[in-house]
Design a protein around this motif. Structure first.
Motif, PDB file in Angstrom:
ATOM      1  N   GLN A  84      11.284  11.269   8.154  1.00  0.00           N
ATOM      2  CA  GLN A  84      10.543  11.745   6.998  1.00  0.00           C
ATOM      3  C   GLN A  84       9.106  12.091   7.374  1.00  0.00           C
ATOM      4  OE1 GLN A  84      11.159   8.706   3.882  1.00  0.00           O
ATOM      5  NE2 GLN A  84      12.219  10.305   2.725  1.00  0.00           N
ATOM      6  N   GLN A  85       8.561  13.102   6.693  1.00  0.00           N
ATOM      7  CA  GLN A  85       7.189  13.534   6.915  1.00  0.00           C
ATOM      8  C   GLN A  85       6.579  13.928   5.582  1.00  0.00           C
ATOM      9  OE1 GLN A  85       7.635  16.867   9.579  1.00  0.00           O
ATOM     10  NE2 GLN A  85       7.870  15.585  11.398  1.00  0.00           N
ATOM     11  N   LEU A  86       5.345  13.529   5.357  1.00  0.00           N
ATOM     12  CA  LEU A  86       4.672  13.911   4.122  1.00  0.00           C
ATOM     13  C   LEU A  86       4.366  15.405   4.140  1.00  0.00           C
ATOM     14  CD1 LEU A  86       2.112  10.986   3.664  1.00  0.00           C
ATOM     15  CD2 LEU A  86       4.250  11.347   2.421  1.00  0.00           C
TER      16      LEU A  86
ATOM     17  N   LEU B  15       8.107   5.157   5.373  1.00  0.00           N
ATOM     18  CA  LEU B  15       8.900   6.374   5.480  1.00  0.00           C
ATOM     19  C   LEU B  15      10.133   6.098   6.326  1.00  0.00           C
ATOM     20  CD1 LEU B  15       6.177   9.109   6.115  1.00  0.00           C
ATOM     21  CD2 LEU B  15       7.087   8.273   3.942  1.00  0.00           C
TER      22      LEU B  15
ATOM     23  N   THR C 225       0.815  -1.213   0.000  1.00  0.00           N
ATOM     24  CA  THR C 225       0.000   0.000   0.000  1.00  0.00           C
ATOM     25  C   THR C 225       0.847   1.261   0.000  1.00  0.00           C
ATOM     26  OG1 THR C 225      -0.114  -0.050   2.420  1.00  0.00           O
ATOM     27  CG2 THR C 225      -1.884  -1.135   1.206  1.00  0.00           C
ATOM     28  N   GLY C 226       2.140   1.151   0.152  1.00  0.00           N
ATOM     29  CA  GLY C 226       2.996   2.324   0.141  1.00  0.00           C
ATOM     30  C   GLY C 226       4.335   2.049   0.785  1.00  0.00           C
TER      31      GLY C 226
ATOM     32  N   SER D 155      10.685  15.359   3.046  1.00  0.00           N
ATOM     33  CA  SER D 155       9.348  15.138   2.492  1.00  0.00           C
ATOM     34  C   SER D 155       9.480  14.315   1.217  1.00  0.00           C
ATOM     35  CB  SER D 155       8.673  16.480   2.178  1.00  0.00           C
ATOM     36  OG  SER D 155       8.493  17.235   3.354  1.00  0.00           O
TER      37      SER D 155
ATOM     38  N   CYS E 247       0.689  15.826  -0.278  1.00  0.00           N
ATOM     39  CA  CYS E 247       1.422  14.663  -0.786  1.00  0.00           C
ATOM     40  C   CYS E 247       0.785  13.360  -0.302  1.00  0.00           C
ATOM     41  CB  CYS E 247       2.877  14.699  -0.331  1.00  0.00           C
ATOM     42  SG  CYS E 247       3.859  16.019  -1.085  1.00  0.00           S
ATOM     43  N   GLU E 248       0.916  12.326  -1.128  1.00  0.00           N
ATOM     44  CA  GLU E 248       0.434  10.998  -0.779  1.00  0.00           C
ATOM     45  C   GLU E 248       1.609  10.097  -0.403  1.00  0.00           C
ATOM     46  OE1 GLU E 248      -1.560   9.650  -4.241  1.00  0.00           O
ATOM     47  OE2 GLU E 248      -3.216  11.077  -4.085  1.00  0.00           O
ATOM     48  N   GLN E 249       1.281   9.000   0.269  1.00  0.00           N
ATOM     49  CA  GLN E 249       2.304   8.019   0.630  1.00  0.00           C
ATOM     50  C   GLN E 249       2.967   7.473  -0.637  1.00  0.00           C
ATOM     51  OE1 GLN E 249       2.871   7.397   3.805  1.00  0.00           O
ATOM     52  NE2 GLN E 249       3.879   5.423   4.021  1.00  0.00           N
TER      53      GLN E 249
ATOM     54  N   THR F 113       3.488  11.897  -6.457  1.00  0.00           N
ATOM     55  CA  THR F 113       2.704  11.754  -5.226  1.00  0.00           C
ATOM     56  C   THR F 113       2.416  13.100  -4.567  1.00  0.00           C
ATOM     57  OG1 THR F 113       4.778  11.374  -4.036  1.00  0.00           O
ATOM     58  CG2 THR F 113       3.531   9.424  -4.719  1.00  0.00           C
TER      59      THR F 113
END
Length: 277
Positions: free
Chosen positions: A81-83, A77, A73-74, A263, A87-89, A121
């Motif tokens: 790391q941080q979205l 990270l 599913t992804g 990111s 942004c999507e995974q 993403t």
């Protein structure tokens, strides 16, 4: 002799055999240890030299950490790391990135202009590709897009000190991946200046190592011209704000000015169409 002296002599007699049982280091053992230390240093140095597709010597401590693969599913990270907003995974890395035997024919792009829609993403980025000034590079880019070479692939490197670029195009996420072929430099600026929005090729110190990795300058950047510089093959016409959003968070420690983006952003697909006059 006093009782205190007798006790001291007894302690020395007792300690003597214990010291004698400690195995001495022979000359051959010392030689092996020395050789092992030298070999370790050589391996560390070789590892840094072998990693390709960095910008040239002169950039701030070039490093690029691999991206970790995750579940179906992804991608997981990395620590720290941080979205970014919007942004999507990222998806997992490709299991077996594609490779190709020969360089695409530059005639396919010569004298033409193309529009590339890069779906990521974190939003879409649009490139205008200049086949008149960089036919070999544009022909290669178009071919790799059609073959799904970058679907998906992370942008594995961001720099923010003197050099202001986001580097993408390696499906392995390691900074050392290539499509199986290489070619020479085209259309590199003599002054080494890459304006904001410039789309250019990344390579090793070998001028003929252009392949699948490219970078986007999100601010004006000056690069060394050693080896002929770096091929400019297009420009960003839409979505530079996406790149700047990633760059604003910089890279993971220890070198926050050059490395894996805090990111994460991954390319999901690339579509190219010819731009008609």
């Amino acid at each position: 002799m006093t009782k205190q002296q007798e006790r001291a002599r007894a302690r020395r007699r007792q300690q003597g055999p214990q010291r004698a049982t400690e195995a001495p280091v022979s000359e051959s053992t010392r030689d092996k240890q020395l050789f092992g230390g030298i070999l370790a240093v050589i391996l560390v140095v070789a590892a840094f030299v072998a990693v390709p597709h960095f910008l040239p010597k002169g950039d701030p401590t070039p490093q690029s950490a691999p991206t970790q693969a995750g579940s179906a599913t992804g991608a997981a990270l990395q620590e720290g790391q941080q979205l970014a907003a919007g942004c999507e995974q990222p998806p997992p890395l490709q299991t077996t990135p594609k490779t190709f035997a020969k360089v695409p024919d530059k005639k396919a792009a010569a004298g033409k202009t193309f529009v590339a829609s890069v779906h990521t993403t974190c939003g879409d980025i649009t490139f205008e590709l200049n086949g008149a000034k960089a036919p070999q590079t544009v022909a290669s880019f178009n071919f790799l897009a059609k073959e799904g070479y970058w679907a998906p692939s992370p942008c594995h490197r961001v720099t923010s000190a003197g050099i202001f670029v986001l580097q993408c195009g390696d499906p392995t996420g390691s900074g050392s991946g290539d499509p199986g072929y290489g070619y020479g430099v085209e259309n590199a600026p003599k002054d080494g200046v890459y304006p904001a929005g410039t789309l250019a090729m990344a390579r090793t110190q070998d001028p003929n190592s252009n392949g699948g990795q490219f970078f986007i300058a999100y601010e004006e950047t000056k690069l060394p011209t050693d080896g002929g510089g770096y091929t400019i093959f297009g420009k960003v016409t839409k979505g530079l704000d996406v790149v700047k959003k990633i760059a604003a968070k910089k890279a993971l420690p220890p070198n926050t000015n050059d490395g894996t983006p805090v990111s994460p952003i991954s390319i999901l697909s690339v579509e190219v169409t010819e731009k008609k006059a």
